[in-house]
Enzyme design. Structure first.
Site, PDB file in Angstrom:
ATOM      1  N   GLU A 169     115.226 -50.485  19.822  1.00 16.85           N
ATOM      2  CA  GLU A 169     116.586 -50.357  19.652  1.00 16.85           C
ATOM      3  C   GLU A 169     117.246 -50.402  21.479  1.00 16.85           C
ATOM      4  O   GLU A 169     117.242 -49.567  21.724  1.00 16.85           O
ATOM      5  CB  GLU A 169     117.056 -49.102  19.095  1.00 16.85           C
ATOM      6  CG  GLU A 169     116.722 -48.825  17.706  1.00 16.85           C
ATOM      7  CD  GLU A 169     116.540 -50.066  16.740  1.00 16.85           C
ATOM      8  OE1 GLU A 169     118.043 -50.530  16.651  1.00 16.85           O
ATOM      9  OE2 GLU A 169     115.650 -50.626  16.162  1.00 16.85           O
ATOM     10  N   LYS A 214     106.212 -33.270   5.627  1.00 20.38           N
ATOM     11  CA  LYS A 214     106.979 -34.565   5.626  1.00 20.38           C
ATOM     12  C   LYS A 214     108.010 -34.942   5.263  1.00 20.38           C
ATOM     13  O   LYS A 214     108.608 -35.940   4.850  1.00 20.38           O
ATOM     14  CB  LYS A 214     105.768 -35.908   5.552  1.00 20.38           C
ATOM     15  CG  LYS A 214     104.298 -35.779   5.650  1.00 20.38           C
ATOM     16  CD  LYS A 214     104.284 -36.399   7.065  1.00 20.38           C
ATOM     17  CE  LYS A 214     103.006 -36.042   7.632  1.00 20.38           C
ATOM     18  NZ  LYS A 214     102.045 -37.168   7.704  1.00 20.38           N
ATOM     19  N   ASP A 223     102.391 -38.434  15.048  1.00 22.63           N
ATOM     20  CA  ASP A 223     102.634 -38.762  13.627  1.00 22.63           C
ATOM     21  C   ASP A 223     104.222 -39.172  13.473  1.00 22.63           C
ATOM     22  O   ASP A 223     105.009 -38.192  13.451  1.00 22.63           O
ATOM     23  CB  ASP A 223     102.118 -37.814  12.544  1.00 22.63           C
ATOM     24  CG  ASP A 223     102.283 -38.417  11.293  1.00 22.63           C
ATOM     25  OD1 ASP A 223     102.801 -39.159  11.125  1.00 22.63           O
ATOM     26  OD2 ASP A 223     101.826 -37.578  10.333  1.00 22.63           O
TER      27      ASP A 223
END
Lengths: 393, 393, 393, 393
Positions: C90, C220, C294
């Site tokens: 980005e 998560k 992660d």
């Protein structure tokens, strides 16, 4: 410069809790607004009864009470059949709960359990930086016994069970968890926690600045913190609904009801709802008003988590967990005449009754869940002569 | 086999709303529990008044009312000074709100605005897959006029303003947003939406199965959906608190109050609270019970967002937004004797008054915010002779 | 009958981590799709390096890394100036964070503190009713030492600090909180908790059924539970921004920035946001990818609470608390070539470095907050030649 | 006075995207930290490729990619069998998703549908009071066409579909909803909304002050607003899992899996989770990194709502709704060499492909759900030789 202010409400300095003082204030209202508070003034007790409950007393709201039940309980504290006073102005509410009570009773009754007790006050201590705040937290843990002693010195009843800590920037939020016995305990915990904080401020090396509430008690407010960490009492009501009774009384099948539950709880999750069930607030508000609970606590108490399973035999296991049920059988409004009578008819007035009353509240809530969930379903399907999802992929 | 059931509550088939029927049920309670419901039976009206409000009527809860105010309003609908009836059993509540009302009034009063109206019923339509559900959603948009006509055919008052759609798996949740005038409107919207759904089911090619509620109306439940999308009325109360008045009446400085606000709103965010202010539920419950509102709606109505700024001149701009305030001045409990008298003393009974009453509720809430926030702060700092964060880095 | 299935991906049974196996799979992709994975195949290491990191290896994603900094730290573990590798696609992200790093560094640097460590696995035990579940909970508390021993027998590193309990219907959710040292610890805690649950199931009178996760670890996934109870590390970054530096570098005044903060955090509260700041996820994702974290843990790690105060002298105290920052300096992807090099340039590879790396993450996040918040403000006001709220009431 | 600052990162004013500039910065890092960024420097493309993607380019993170699949789709846009590139460093992730893909494919594939498109920028306009803000809101509604024109004048692609309004105190938050085609659209919507706001500020009688973001777009942040109102794309993946295939491949029975679902989703509700499923973030992060998506958007994209039903025939209907999936097949990182190759192997690079890619993401997520949910269950029951709740009341 402050503007001119309208006339203040008349008060009697020596004794304001008299029929005369109340009448004078009603007359004052009439003189200002033209409204005669005739029925408001038609209370049946001596105004001295409400000292400590209200200021500037003018009379009463007369809230109609309907009688529901019997509801059969097989709880730890509530056992046997109870008739339930429900104060409400919403037509059908009593009838609907009554229907659910019949269903539960005919299925063997509702099982109720108080699984946790924790009334809070949550002060926050503010430091120069996060490291200081963390070290303070460790000190608090290490001095729990002394803090507990300081807190409990202010109350005969309250017991400090634990202090949860939450770190946020340069602050340490402490959530003091008390067992407050048969009182709701907001005042008791406030006073005890203030004493504890003052002890801390006096003894913490270098001192410590605090606010008595950092808003993590979420007093009079629903919060996810309450859902997780309990506020007041955490109570479970559960029942196995027999499918044949369900079909006969409610005209719905357990399978359809359970199917609809999947739809409904997905909706609740999407909405970010405080409650994935139906309408706990209805039953609680009606019970709270009838029995002198603090009706503002409907805010916290209406949170709930329904957990259900369709059983192999076609019956329906249904539970609802109220994580933040705040009730009292002593103090507050519980001793006022009508309120006390309603508690007494449940054998729930006074010392040693709050767990029982909490169980009754939860059982009433579950009654209402069964009734409304069935109504939503049957009304729809009767009209359509169809079953939800019968042809689902 | 169902177990033997305790005796049912006595009812009179022809007319159950009589003194005799009520007395008979009280006697029934006494025979079962030994408790004489003397004060419960001491109501001042004819029981026919509560037909439509309660079933199995046995009497009333007498909830003490205190008189607060005057509170000066400069709202759109509420203007001038009002005396506020608050039904509560919590000591200090009336006094505390009264103190806040004085503060606001001496600072020129509270400005109140109803910024949105939307009462809901949220049916869900279930399809075989998400694609079918999406196509259904497009059809609903295209047929809004006809759906609106079907809904509005059931009511003289309710106007369907919009239908929000939410896609979830194979379902389409529809949130019908109505303006329900001076009624709270839960029943009105239920009836209208059922008619709309039946029209849809009859006209949608291939038919459509629905549940009248998929739990996204979050009736009687707080939800983030309500926060965002309004339920009932969205009302703002705002005021500029003059620092000199604040110091004189509340013994706190605006700067400290604003400092504490940062602490407090961080706490509310961390807690996942429904309200980043203090205790809206207190004022609302007291007003709701006094005026015949549905007290269960405290669940939704207590949600709030405080937004404040410290002004250059040291004064304090304070606003509170109630996104889900549910009130009525017509229907429900508003017509009962004491409740109507309390609405009338606010000039809020009947047609065309609900916006005004909503503004009064919001103004009362803001009064309570100022009072409690100040008390938390001054109590702390008076004891410590210190100011929050004076030595902050 | 299962439908015919497309060809499976080629695998080598004996050793699948070779250049040949990877090339064969790329050829397989090309044969199926026509796409030559030329750059995907241009990795600089031996495929044996990724055994344990990925299955069916075909090559690499080459994610560009920009170098930001220096950022001056005065943390507990991170001290001095650091250059920060940020992997992103980005545009402007690196430049924007770089600008914030300059601001913080010129104001004396960012202070960072790890205030809590807790990686979880949350099994749920299911009973016949809530009472059984409650009794089980008491048993767990009473047998904590033995449960801890069973858990810790499976790991050299993990230490079980506490077990939080949550009652829900007939269930008891347990949230096992571990210190997992320099590993992220999801696997470690899974294995340890399984052993603990098996010990419980074997020793609890009458046995106990469980699921290894009842979804309250919210692995998560962002959750309010993580906000409150920490997941991974809870880290605070804080700084006092000098107003003159702010004006010179960012072209905004602290007063305006703080004013906008009130607006912005009210918006976050209304939106039900996981973060009342700006864009923690940007900096974290870039750091995570560069250093072999992660990246899925951005879900949890991006949650944040900003707490700020405008100081008497016009400077701006700014803190951000990351309640669920999940990082590792050992295990997982940290040992892969580019990832390890990026950790090493921060002196954060291997044992004893995770707290330091967590502090660096938090400092980087705060840098990005200052930069974006300033940009939103200056862009607006430069255009309008006005200041937010200058004329507020 | 600002402290002495460490040396700035070397930059080349004329052209900073060269091998030389990158090498110089790596040498700079080595001189400061002693770490040789050998593998970081081993990229396979010309640095001019990353202009617009990163500043201060020094090389790449090499993230290993595993190949999963085939996964059979019967979506609107994705149809047939796909092989899926997943960039991750977490061992077993690819294998686990692969297992789920096999399950879904053998059950006929996954059905995927994009049900809504809406990328946002949410400016806030601030007024003197709530009434002014409300009137402004009405004006915005009345001038939607002109506002839309002003916004769309800045972009060839973006289409302004609607402006949602949220009233909060004296403010009006506007949530501009765009269809941004195949771009993620954050920049596009920022630019368009700025133009719209400037048009508004210029034309609104008396002018209007705004911030380009009031934090209700919740950019790079999960929020309940996104859950309800969509951000990026709202996509559903659904499948009917055949029980015999489930038993054969996953060694679990649909009935047990569904039973566990009740447990698990109650846990997610209690935790206040952003996702009542398993681990969407895992699959999304791996796909995002492989294909050049903005990995920070895992924050928003990982939100999900699972809705499931156990069917009469014993099969299992399973859906997952991703309300805020942010993807692009054009712009951002999608055109970089490895990223483009991974998109191309999915036939998802460039114009007209974003819906298809969104469907693929959702299908991959559902694959992972089935695999992990089964593993949690079978692992448990294999050990215990029991079935969850077999003996439930």
């Amino acid at each position: 410069m402050p503007e001119a202010r309208a006339t203040a409400v008349p008060r009697h300095k020596d004794n304001d809790y008299t029929n005369e003082a109340a009448a004078e204030r009603r007359a004052f209202v009439q003189s200002r607004t033209g409204v005669e508070l005739r029925d408001v003034g038609a209370y049946s007790f001596d105004p001295s009864a409400v000292a400590g409950n209200v200021e500037n007393f003018i009379g009463v709201a007369q809230v109609p009470i309907g009688l529901a039940g019997p509801l059969k309980f097989s709880g730890e504290h509530a056992r046997g059949d109870y008739y339930i006073p429900m104060a409400t102005t919403e037509g059908t509410l009593v009838a609907s709960y009554n229907r659910g009570m019949r269903l539960l009773s005919e299925c063997g009754g509702v099982k109720t359990t108080v699984v946790e007790r924790a009334m809070q006050r949550s002060p926050v201590f503010v430091f120069d930086d996060a490291l200081q705040a963390r070290e303070f937290g460790e000190w608090v843990d290490a001095h729990f016994a002394a803090i507990k002693a300081a807190a409990e010195a202010t109350t005969r009843v309250g017991k400090l069970g634990s202090i949860y800590q939450f770190a946020l920037g340069p602050m340490r939020h402490l959530r003091f968890n008390y067992d407050t016995g048969d009182a709701a305990g907001q005042n008791m915990t406030g006073k005890a926690t203030l004493a504890a904080c003052q002890w801390i401020a006096a003894h913490y090396p270098g001192g410590a600045r605090f606010l008595l509430s950092g808003n993590m008690d979420t007093d009079k407010k629903h919060s996810q913190a309450n859902m997780l960490l309990t506020r007041g009492r955490r109570v479970v009501a559960e029942a196995v609904i027999k499918n044949d009774v369900l079909k006969s009384l409610m005209r719905v099948d357990a399978k359809d009801l359970f199917h609809a539950r999947q739809v409904s709880q997905a909706g609740a999750f999407l909405a970010g709802s405080a409650n994935n069930g139906q309408h706990a607030a209805n039953g609680l508000a009606a019970l709270f008003i009838a029995t002198g609970q603090d009706a503002a606590n409907v805010a916290e108490s209406h949170a709930a988590i329904v957990y259900a399973q369709l059983l192999e035999n076609g019956d329906y296991y249904w539970s609802i967990t109220l994580p933040a049920l705040i009730v009292a059988t002593y103090g507050g409004g519980t001793g006022l005449p009508t309120q006390r009578q309603c508690l007494e008819m449940l054998d729930c007035y006074g010392a040693g009754k709050a767990d029982k009353f909490a169980e009754i509240c939860a059982g009433v809530v579950l009654s209402g869940e069964t009734s409304l969930a069935s109504a939503v379903l049957s009304g729809d399907w009767v009209a359509s002569h169809d079953r939800l999802g019968r042809n689902r992929p």
